[in-house]
Design a protein around this motif. Structure first.
Motif, PDB file in Angstrom:
ATOM      1  N   HIS A 167     -30.370  67.660  50.016  1.00  0.00           N
ATOM      2  CA  HIS A 167     -30.321  66.197  50.188  1.00  0.00           C
ATOM      3  C   HIS A 167     -30.715  65.842  51.615  1.00  0.00           C
ATOM      4  N   GLY A 168     -30.846  64.567  51.895  1.00  0.00           N
ATOM      5  CA  GLY A 168     -31.320  64.092  53.186  1.00  0.00           C
ATOM      6  C   GLY A 168     -30.467  64.488  54.377  1.00  0.00           C
ATOM      7  N   SER A 183     -39.731  62.626  59.439  1.00  0.00           N
ATOM      8  CA  SER A 183     -41.030  62.465  60.090  1.00  0.00           C
ATOM      9  C   SER A 183     -42.129  63.316  59.457  1.00  0.00           C
ATOM     10  N   HIS A 184     -41.836  63.954  58.337  1.00  0.00           N
ATOM     11  CA  HIS A 184     -42.839  64.799  57.672  1.00  0.00           C
ATOM     12  C   HIS A 184     -43.995  63.936  57.170  1.00  0.00           C
ATOM     13  N   PRO A 185     -45.241  64.323  57.490  1.00  0.00           N
ATOM     14  CA  PRO A 185     -46.397  63.513  57.067  1.00  0.00           C
ATOM     15  C   PRO A 185     -46.501  63.334  55.546  1.00  0.00           C
ATOM     16  N   GLY A 186     -46.003  64.298  54.803  1.00  0.00           N
ATOM     17  CA  GLY A 186     -46.035  64.203  53.338  1.00  0.00           C
ATOM     18  C   GLY A 186     -44.901  63.383  52.770  1.00  0.00           C
ATOM     19  N   GLY A 187     -44.038  62.897  53.633  1.00  0.00           N
ATOM     20  CA  GLY A 187     -42.913  62.080  53.191  1.00  0.00           C
ATOM     21  C   GLY A 187     -41.660  62.902  52.952  1.00  0.00           C
ATOM     22  N   MET A 188     -40.559  62.215  52.960  1.00  0.00           N
ATOM     23  CA  MET A 188     -39.245  62.826  52.792  1.00  0.00           C
ATOM     24  C   MET A 188     -39.129  63.543  51.446  1.00  0.00           C
ATOM     25  N   GLU A 189     -39.676  62.936  50.428  1.00  0.00           N
ATOM     26  CA  GLU A 189     -39.569  63.481  49.072  1.00  0.00           C
ATOM     27  C   GLU A 189     -40.301  64.816  48.919  1.00  0.00           C
ATOM     28  N   ALA A 190     -41.353  65.032  49.723  1.00  0.00           N
ATOM     29  CA  ALA A 190     -42.099  66.295  49.661  1.00  0.00           C
ATOM     30  C   ALA A 190     -41.194  67.472  49.997  1.00  0.00           C
ATOM     31  N   ILE A 191     -40.277  67.275  50.913  1.00  0.00           N
ATOM     32  CA  ILE A 191     -39.345  68.344  51.280  1.00  0.00           C
ATOM     33  C   ILE A 191     -38.147  68.359  50.331  1.00  0.00           C
ATOM     34  N   LEU A 192     -37.606  67.189  50.025  1.00  0.00           N
ATOM     35  CA  LEU A 192     -36.400  67.129  49.196  1.00  0.00           C
ATOM     36  C   LEU A 192     -36.590  67.747  47.813  1.00  0.00           C
ATOM     37  N   ARG A 193     -37.737  67.564  47.196  1.00  0.00           N
ATOM     38  CA  ARG A 193     -37.922  68.097  45.850  1.00  0.00           C
ATOM     39  C   ARG A 193     -37.997  69.624  45.834  1.00  0.00           C
ATOM     40  N   LYS A 194     -38.206  70.233  47.008  1.00  0.00           N
ATOM     41  CA  LYS A 194     -38.281  71.694  47.090  1.00  0.00           C
ATOM     42  C   LYS A 194     -37.090  72.291  47.834  1.00  0.00           C
ATOM     43  N   SER A 195     -36.181  71.449  48.300  1.00  0.00           N
ATOM     44  CA  SER A 195     -35.045  71.940  49.084  1.00  0.00           C
ATOM     45  C   SER A 195     -33.956  72.513  48.177  1.00  0.00           C
TER      46      SER A 195
END
Length: 177
Positions: free
Chosen positions: A107-108, A128-140
């Protein structure tokens, strides 16, 4: 009126306790105390209610003693967490986490990603990820192996990832993945 031959009506909570006790091979009385606890009983995973969960408190206390070692005082251990040295950085990066523990960081407020057997904390970079927050969250939380994602990034970005290593993945004895 005679004695009723109707089977007892178990509530949903009782059914949940019975199902969990069968899954984990323990009796319902022991498990009933753990109903609000969703930690894995087979590894060092702890629930979100560790302050009120006796089982998780025991696990956490045992982990602190094991990590600190008998030769180190509690004061030195506390001081090293406040004022980290290169040694404490090495210790932090050499920690191991089970998939049960990794799954809690999805989660965030805590986003850990898995690359092979290496775990990185992407929380500070997530907004600050260029691909957006969701790009990391969906793989976290170990949802997927991010090794290909690591290779996709520039050498500079890959070097930056290395700074956020929190540990490596270890096997959970129950392995209910």
């Amino acid at each position: 009126m005679g004695a009723s031959s109707v089977a007892p009506d178990y509530g949903l909570e009782s059914q949940r306790v019975m199902a969990l006790s069968a899954e984990y091979g323990t009796n319902a009385a022991t498990l009933n105390r753990r109903v609000d606890c969703d930690s894995c009983p087979y590894c060092t995973d702890t629930c979100d209610h560790v302050e009120s969960c006796m089982s998780c408190q025991k696990k956490r206390n045992a982990m602190h003693v094991k990590c600190r070692g008998p030769e180190t005082s509690w004061f030195i251990g506390a001081l090293s967490s406040i004022c980290p040295t290169s040694d404490s950085q090495d210790i932090r990066q050499s920690r191991t986490y089970s998939m049960c523990q990794l799954r809690r960081h999805n989660h965030g407020d805590s986003a850990w990603i898995l690359c092979g057997n290496t775990i990185y904390d992407a929380t500070t970079y997530i907004r600050s990820h260029p691909g957006g927050m969701e790009a990391i969250l969906r793989k976290s939380g170990g949802a997927v192996d991010c090794t290909e994602d690591l290779r996709f990034h520039s050498k500079r970005a890959q070097k930056e990832w290395k700074k956020y290593k929190v540990g490596t993945l270890c096997h959970c004895p129950h392995a209910h993945q």
